[in-house]
Design a protein around this motif. Structure first.
Motif, PDB file in Angstrom:
ATOM      1  N   ILE A  12      20.744 -12.272  -0.690  1.00  0.00           N
ATOM      2  CA  ILE A  12      20.498 -12.898   0.607  1.00  0.00           C
ATOM      3  C   ILE A  12      19.827 -11.910   1.556  1.00  0.00           C
ATOM      4  N   ALA A  16      16.154 -12.293   3.321  1.00  0.00           N
ATOM      5  CA  ALA A  16      15.947 -12.118   4.767  1.00  0.00           C
ATOM      6  C   ALA A  16      14.909 -11.029   5.020  1.00  0.00           C
ATOM      7  N   HIS A  19      11.514 -12.408   4.265  1.00  0.00           N
ATOM      8  CA  HIS A  19      11.144 -13.376   5.308  1.00  0.00           C
ATOM      9  C   HIS A  19      10.604 -12.636   6.543  1.00  0.00           C
ATOM     10  N   TYR A  61      25.686 -14.961   6.075  1.00  0.00           N
ATOM     11  CA  TYR A  61      25.597 -16.059   5.116  1.00  0.00           C
ATOM     12  C   TYR A  61      26.799 -16.979   5.245  1.00  0.00           C
ATOM     13  N   ALA A 108      21.788 -17.315   7.056  1.00  0.00           N
ATOM     14  CA  ALA A 108      21.434 -17.831   5.735  1.00  0.00           C
ATOM     15  C   ALA A 108      22.497 -18.850   5.347  1.00  0.00           C
ATOM     16  N   PRO A 115      18.297 -19.296  -0.340  1.00  0.00           N
ATOM     17  CA  PRO A 115      18.926 -19.684   0.921  1.00  0.00           C
ATOM     18  C   PRO A 115      17.937 -20.238   1.939  1.00  0.00           C
ATOM     19  N   THR A 116      18.459 -21.058   2.825  1.00  0.00           N
ATOM     20  CA  THR A 116      17.724 -21.495   3.995  1.00  0.00           C
ATOM     21  C   THR A 116      17.964 -20.443   5.062  1.00  0.00           C
ATOM     22  N   LEU A 117      16.887 -19.929   5.659  1.00  0.00           N
ATOM     23  CA  LEU A 117      17.002 -18.839   6.622  1.00  0.00           C
ATOM     24  C   LEU A 117      16.616 -19.311   8.017  1.00  0.00           C
TER      25      LEU A 117
END
Length: 129
Positions: A12, A16, A19, A61, A108, A115-117
């Protein structure tokens, strides 16, 4: 901490970090650990405030948001530990000590492998601690 939980956390944090890197930030440090706290990510945002800003990023998270998102778990005590770790980081890296800093949170959720961030810039300030 279990090996599985550590692997999930590493994945995770890597998501991140990537991203934020794609958004133009540069990695300065990862998992910087100090006696008074730990910094998940330390990034440099060259587009912020003319000369750039050092960004201390907390990655949180949650499998679901049933009990609030990740940012909700960054309570006053956690913010204080992050601030102390940031102060330790700056003491050890004087080249950043005079520049602007900010504290961001990346929430997250969902599957750990994808994962959706949600990036929250300037999630809190030093005087919030």
């Amino acid at each position: 901490m279990s090996d599985e939980r550590r692997r999930r956390g590493d994945a995770i944090e890597a998501a991140a970090r990537e991203h934020l890197r794609r958004a133009g930030l540069a990695v300065v440090a990862t998992n910087a650990s100090y006696r008074l706290g730990e910094l998940d990510l330390v990034m440099h945002d060259p587009a912020a405030r003319g000369g750039g800003t050092l960004v201390f990023v907390e990655v949180r998270y949650r499998r679901s948001n049933a009990y609030g998102g990740g940012a909700a778990s960054v309570d006053r005590g956690k913010r204080r530990r992050i601030l102390r770790a940031a102060q330790s980081f700056l003491a050890g890296h004087p080249e950043y000590a005079r520049g602007a800093c900010r504290f961001d949170v990346v929430e997250a959720s969902g599957a750990a492998d994808a994962p959706t961030l949600h990036w929250i810039r300037d999630a809190f300030r030093a005087d919030d601690c």
